[in-house]
Design a protein around this motif. Structure first.
Motif, short mmCIF file in Angstrom:
data_model
loop_
_atom_site.label_atom_id
_atom_site.label_comp_id
_atom_site.label_asym_id
_atom_site.label_seq_id
_atom_site.Cartn_x
_atom_site.Cartn_y
_atom_site.Cartn_z
N ILE A 1 21.31 36.22 53.07
CA ILE A 1 21.56 36.58 51.77
C ILE A 1 23.10 36.95 51.43
CG2 ILE A 1 21.15 38.11 49.72
CD1 ILE A 1 18.38 38.85 51.19
N ALA B 1 12.94 38.61 39.14
CA ALA B 1 13.79 38.32 40.38
C ALA B 1 13.12 38.86 41.78
CB ALA B 1 15.29 38.70 39.98
N VAL B 2 13.13 38.09 42.76
CA VAL B 2 13.11 38.70 43.84
C VAL B 2 14.21 39.47 44.48
CG1 VAL B 2 12.63 38.21 46.56
CG2 VAL B 2 11.44 36.86 44.47
N THR B 3 14.06 40.65 44.79
CA THR B 3 15.00 41.57 45.35
C THR B 3 15.05 41.87 46.90
OG1 THR B 3 13.99 43.65 44.58
CG2 THR B 3 15.46 42.25 42.94
N ASN C 1 19.51 41.25 43.79
CA ASN C 1 19.07 40.07 43.37
C ASN C 1 19.20 38.83 44.46
OD1 ASN C 1 18.73 37.50 42.13
ND2 ASN C 1 18.40 38.82 40.24
N ILE C 2 18.55 38.49 45.19
CA ILE C 2 18.50 37.59 46.34
C ILE C 2 19.00 36.04 45.75
CG2 ILE C 2 17.38 38.79 47.82
CD1 ILE C 2 15.28 36.57 48.08
N ILE C 3 18.18 35.72 44.64
CA ILE C 3 18.67 34.52 44.15
C ILE C 3 20.07 34.16 43.46
CG2 ILE C 3 17.99 32.74 42.31
CD1 ILE C 3 16.06 33.02 44.44
N GLN C 4 20.39 35.26 42.90
CA GLN C 4 22.21 35.27 42.52
C GLN C 4 23.00 35.43 43.57
OE1 GLN C 4 22.57 38.74 39.92
NE2 GLN C 4 21.76 37.67 38.12
N LEU D 1 22.29 34.10 46.64
CA LEU D 1 22.47 32.88 47.20
C LEU D 1 23.18 31.72 46.51
CD1 LEU D 1 18.59 32.77 48.61
CD2 LEU D 1 20.65 33.13 50.09
N LYS D 2 23.09 31.87 45.23
CA LYS D 2 23.83 31.08 44.61
C LYS D 2 25.49 31.15 44.74
CE LYS D 2 20.57 29.90 40.95
NZ LYS D 2 20.09 30.23 39.49
N GLU E 1 26.68 30.05 48.01
CA GLU E 1 26.66 28.49 48.06
C GLU E 1 27.81 28.17 47.48
OE1 GLU E 1 23.56 26.82 45.97
OE2 GLU E 1 21.83 27.28 47.41
#
Length: 149
Positions: A65, A103-105, A136-139, A141-142, A145
């Motif tokens: 992450i 959000a997945v955290t 927040n893992i989605i934020q 990971l973005k 990237e």
């Protein structure tokens, strides 16, 4: 050994998959033995209580992450589970997956530390303000990237 799980029914595990939390997890101090089971989807794992089939947590390697994830855990705390070298350490972060689509955290403030040599484990609290219990893992990971491109 056969183990009844929260989400996968009964599975067969090996003794080496069991880790012992001498102090339990925060909020679940009475449960000490958990099995680490590969999740249905990589890179996720289940931390399944051996003694309570309804108690399980989704985990992930926190470095997947946040590549610059760092912890400052004192030697005395690490010695409680027999860690004497960084090579002995395996880290996981417990995830929260809300059923309502939020959000997945990841709990980066309270990671799971496992001694790979003896199977002892503990949950620690880190004071670094960068790491929260609801990261927040989605934020992340973005963001990861974008910096790797």
């Amino acid at each position: 050994m056969e183990l009844k799980t929260k989400t996968m029914g009964t599975v067969t595990i090996e003794e080496k998959q069991i880790v012992d939390f001498p102090k339990g997890l925060f909020g679940f101090e009475e449960y000490h033995r958990y099995a680490i089971i590969n999740g249905e989807y990589e890179p996720f794992f289940w931390l399944q209580s051996v003694d309570e089939s309804g108690l399980a947590f989704v985990m992930v390697d926190p470095f997947l992450i946040v590549s610059d994830y760092t912890l400052d855990i004192d030697d005395k705390t690490l010695s409680e589970i027999g860690i004497s070298s960084p090579e002995d350490v395996v880290l996981f972060a417990i995830l929260t997956v809300p059923v309502d689509g939020r959000a997945v955290t990841a709990n980066l403030q309270g990671p799971i530390v496992i001694n790979r040599k003896n199977g002892k484990a503990l949950q620690v609290i880190v004071s670094d303000s960068r790491w929260t219990t609801k990261y927040n893992i989605i934020q992340a990971l973005k963001s990861k990237e974008q910096t790797e491109c």
